[in-house]
Design a protein around this motif. Sequence first.
Motif, PDB file in Angstrom:
ATOM      1  N   MET A   1       0.820  -1.210   0.000  1.00  0.00           N
ATOM      2  CA  MET A   1       0.000   0.000   0.000  1.00  0.00           C
ATOM      3  C   MET A   1       0.859   1.269   0.000  1.00  0.00           C
ATOM      4  N   ILE A   2       1.971   1.268   0.730  1.00  0.00           N
ATOM      5  CA  ILE A   2       2.852   2.437   0.771  1.00  0.00           C
ATOM      6  C   ILE A   2       3.390   2.730  -0.632  1.00  0.00           C
ATOM      7  N   ALA A   3       3.845   1.706  -1.328  1.00  0.00           N
ATOM      8  CA  ALA A   3       4.393   1.899  -2.676  1.00  0.00           C
ATOM      9  C   ALA A   3       3.349   2.509  -3.602  1.00  0.00           C
ATOM     10  N   GLN A   4       2.109   2.079  -3.481  1.00  0.00           N
ATOM     11  CA  GLN A   4       1.032   2.642  -4.308  1.00  0.00           C
ATOM     12  C   GLN A   4       0.782   4.105  -3.960  1.00  0.00           C
ATOM     13  N   ARG A   5       0.786   4.410  -2.674  1.00  0.00           N
ATOM     14  CA  ARG A   5       0.578   5.803  -2.257  1.00  0.00           C
ATOM     15  C   ARG A   5       1.721   6.691  -2.736  1.00  0.00           C
ATOM     16  N   GLU A   6       2.963   6.161  -2.696  1.00  0.00           N
ATOM     17  CA  GLU A   6       4.106   6.942  -3.173  1.00  0.00           C
ATOM     18  C   GLU A   6       4.009   7.163  -4.677  1.00  0.00           C
ATOM     19  N   GLU A   7       3.555   6.170  -5.399  1.00  0.00           N
ATOM     20  CA  GLU A   7       3.357   6.345  -6.844  1.00  0.00           C
ATOM     21  C   GLU A   7       2.295   7.409  -7.115  1.00  0.00           C
ATOM     22  N   MET A   8       1.217   7.406  -6.328  1.00  0.00           N
ATOM     23  CA  MET A   8       0.182   8.442  -6.459  1.00  0.00           C
ATOM     24  C   MET A   8       0.766   9.823  -6.195  1.00  0.00           C
ATOM     25  N   ARG A   9       1.597   9.929  -5.148  1.00  0.00           N
ATOM     26  CA  ARG A   9       2.190  11.217  -4.774  1.00  0.00           C
ATOM     27  C   ARG A   9       3.094  11.748  -5.878  1.00  0.00           C
ATOM     28  N   THR A  10       3.986  10.897  -6.392  1.00  0.00           N
ATOM     29  CA  THR A  10       4.929  11.371  -7.400  1.00  0.00           C
ATOM     30  C   THR A  10       4.222  11.722  -8.708  1.00  0.00           C
ATOM     31  N   LEU A  11       3.219  10.944  -9.084  1.00  0.00           N
ATOM     32  CA  LEU A  11       2.459  11.249 -10.299  1.00  0.00           C
ATOM     33  C   LEU A  11       1.701  12.573 -10.142  1.00  0.00           C
ATOM     34  N   ALA A  12       1.098  12.779  -8.979  1.00  0.00           N
ATOM     35  CA  ALA A  12       0.383  14.035  -8.726  1.00  0.00           C
ATOM     36  C   ALA A  12       1.338  15.228  -8.752  1.00  0.00           C
ATOM     37  N   LEU A  13       2.558  15.070  -8.228  1.00  0.00           N
ATOM     38  CA  LEU A  13       3.549  16.145  -8.276  1.00  0.00           C
ATOM     39  C   LEU A  13       3.902  16.503  -9.712  1.00  0.00           C
ATOM     40  N   VAL A  14       4.158  15.505 -10.540  1.00  0.00           N
ATOM     41  CA  VAL A  14       4.543  15.746 -11.937  1.00  0.00           C
ATOM     42  C   VAL A  14       3.380  16.361 -12.730  1.00  0.00           C
ATOM     43  N   GLU A  15       2.179  15.903 -12.451  1.00  0.00           N
ATOM     44  CA  GLU A  15       1.005  16.379 -13.202  1.00  0.00           C
ATOM     45  C   GLU A  15       0.401  17.655 -12.623  1.00  0.00           C
ATOM     46  N   GLY A  16       0.973  18.185 -11.544  1.00  0.00           N
ATOM     47  CA  GLY A  16       0.494  19.450 -10.986  1.00  0.00           C
ATOM     48  C   GLY A  16      -0.832  19.354 -10.259  1.00  0.00           C
ATOM     49  N   ARG A  17      -1.162  18.196  -9.750  1.00  0.00           N
ATOM     50  CA  ARG A  17      -2.410  18.020  -8.992  1.00  0.00           C
ATOM     51  C   ARG A  17      -2.097  18.187  -7.506  1.00  0.00           C
ATOM     52  N   TYR A  18      -1.883  19.427  -7.123  1.00  0.00           N
ATOM     53  CA  TYR A  18      -1.372  19.725  -5.797  1.00  0.00           C
ATOM     54  C   TYR A  18      -2.402  19.524  -4.690  1.00  0.00           C
ATOM     55  N   ASP A  19      -3.688  19.512  -5.016  1.00  0.00           N
ATOM     56  CA  ASP A  19      -4.698  19.183  -4.012  1.00  0.00           C
ATOM     57  C   ASP A  19      -4.534  17.731  -3.570  1.00  0.00           C
ATOM     58  N   GLU A  20      -4.171  16.850  -4.501  1.00  0.00           N
ATOM     59  CA  GLU A  20      -3.921  15.451  -4.157  1.00  0.00           C
ATOM     60  C   GLU A  20      -2.640  15.317  -3.341  1.00  0.00           C
ATOM     61  N   VAL A  21      -1.633  16.101  -3.694  1.00  0.00           N
ATOM     62  CA  VAL A  21      -0.378  16.094  -2.931  1.00  0.00           C
ATOM     63  C   VAL A  21      -0.668  16.542  -1.494  1.00  0.00           C
ATOM     64  N   ALA A  22      -1.454  17.592  -1.337  1.00  0.00           N
ATOM     65  CA  ALA A  22      -1.788  18.107  -0.003  1.00  0.00           C
ATOM     66  C   ALA A  22      -2.466  17.035   0.848  1.00  0.00           C
ATOM     67  N   ALA A  23      -3.312  16.235   0.236  1.00  0.00           N
ATOM     68  CA  ALA A  23      -4.029  15.188   0.971  1.00  0.00           C
ATOM     69  C   ALA A  23      -3.093  14.058   1.407  1.00  0.00           C
ATOM     70  N   ILE A  24      -1.956  13.903   0.716  1.00  0.00           N
ATOM     71  CA  ILE A  24      -1.003  12.841   1.043  1.00  0.00           C
ATOM     72  C   ILE A  24       0.034  13.321   2.069  1.00  0.00           C
ATOM     73  N   TYR A  25       0.110  14.628   2.300  1.00  0.00           N
ATOM     74  CA  TYR A  25       1.058  15.185   3.265  1.00  0.00           C
ATOM     75  C   TYR A  25       0.373  15.456   4.600  1.00  0.00           C
ATOM     76  N   ASP A  26       0.993  14.972   5.676  1.00  0.00           N
ATOM     77  CA  ASP A  26       0.523  15.260   7.020  1.00  0.00           C
ATOM     78  C   ASP A  26       0.686  16.766   7.282  1.00  0.00           C
ATOM     79  N   ASP A  27      -0.176  17.326   8.123  1.00  0.00           N
ATOM     80  CA  ASP A  27      -0.070  18.756   8.452  1.00  0.00           C
ATOM     81  C   ASP A  27       1.240  19.084   9.164  1.00  0.00           C
ATOM     82  N   ARG A  28       1.888  18.083   9.770  1.00  0.00           N
ATOM     83  CA  ARG A  28       3.159  18.278  10.487  1.00  0.00           C
ATOM     84  C   ARG A  28       4.363  17.972   9.594  1.00  0.00           C
ATOM     85  N   LEU A  29       4.162  17.891   8.288  1.00  0.00           N
ATOM     86  CA  LEU A  29       5.207  17.502   7.345  1.00  0.00           C
ATOM     87  C   LEU A  29       6.514  18.270   7.563  1.00  0.00           C
TER      88      LEU A  29
END
Length: 124
Positions: A1-29
């Motif tokens: 599951m972690i590997a899938q979430r990391e793939e989602m994060r990196t794809l969202a970063l490259v594609e500029g979907r920063y709302d998805e990136v925000a949801a994957i980052y803890d508020d204490r990041l």
Amino acid sequence: MIAQREEMRTLALVEGRYDEVAAIYDDRLVYTHSTGARDDKATTLGRLMEGTLRYEVIDHDLDHIEVVGDTALVTGRLRATVVVAGGRREIESSTSMVWTRPRQGGAWIVLIFHSSPAPSKESR
């Protein structure tokens, strides 16, 4: 599951979907870049949304995932093409991440990301 979430994060970063990136980052990041610069969640997302930081390519190979309760310790190798303040950089680094699940059974999110320059081929 972690590997899938990391793939989602990196794809969202490259594609500029920063709302998805925000949801994957803890508020204490705590996000430590390969340069040693450190950002929190608000600063990281702000730089992305302003366009002063943009990822064109990310290849993040995870080589170890250790889950301990609701915490996961992850290490890997990152290769990326990044545009920082208008200048393109090629990055090759070793990474360490701490993922957490704030609620039992909830989605994994990134608490800590740390990137260090990869060792040179001569020192390997």
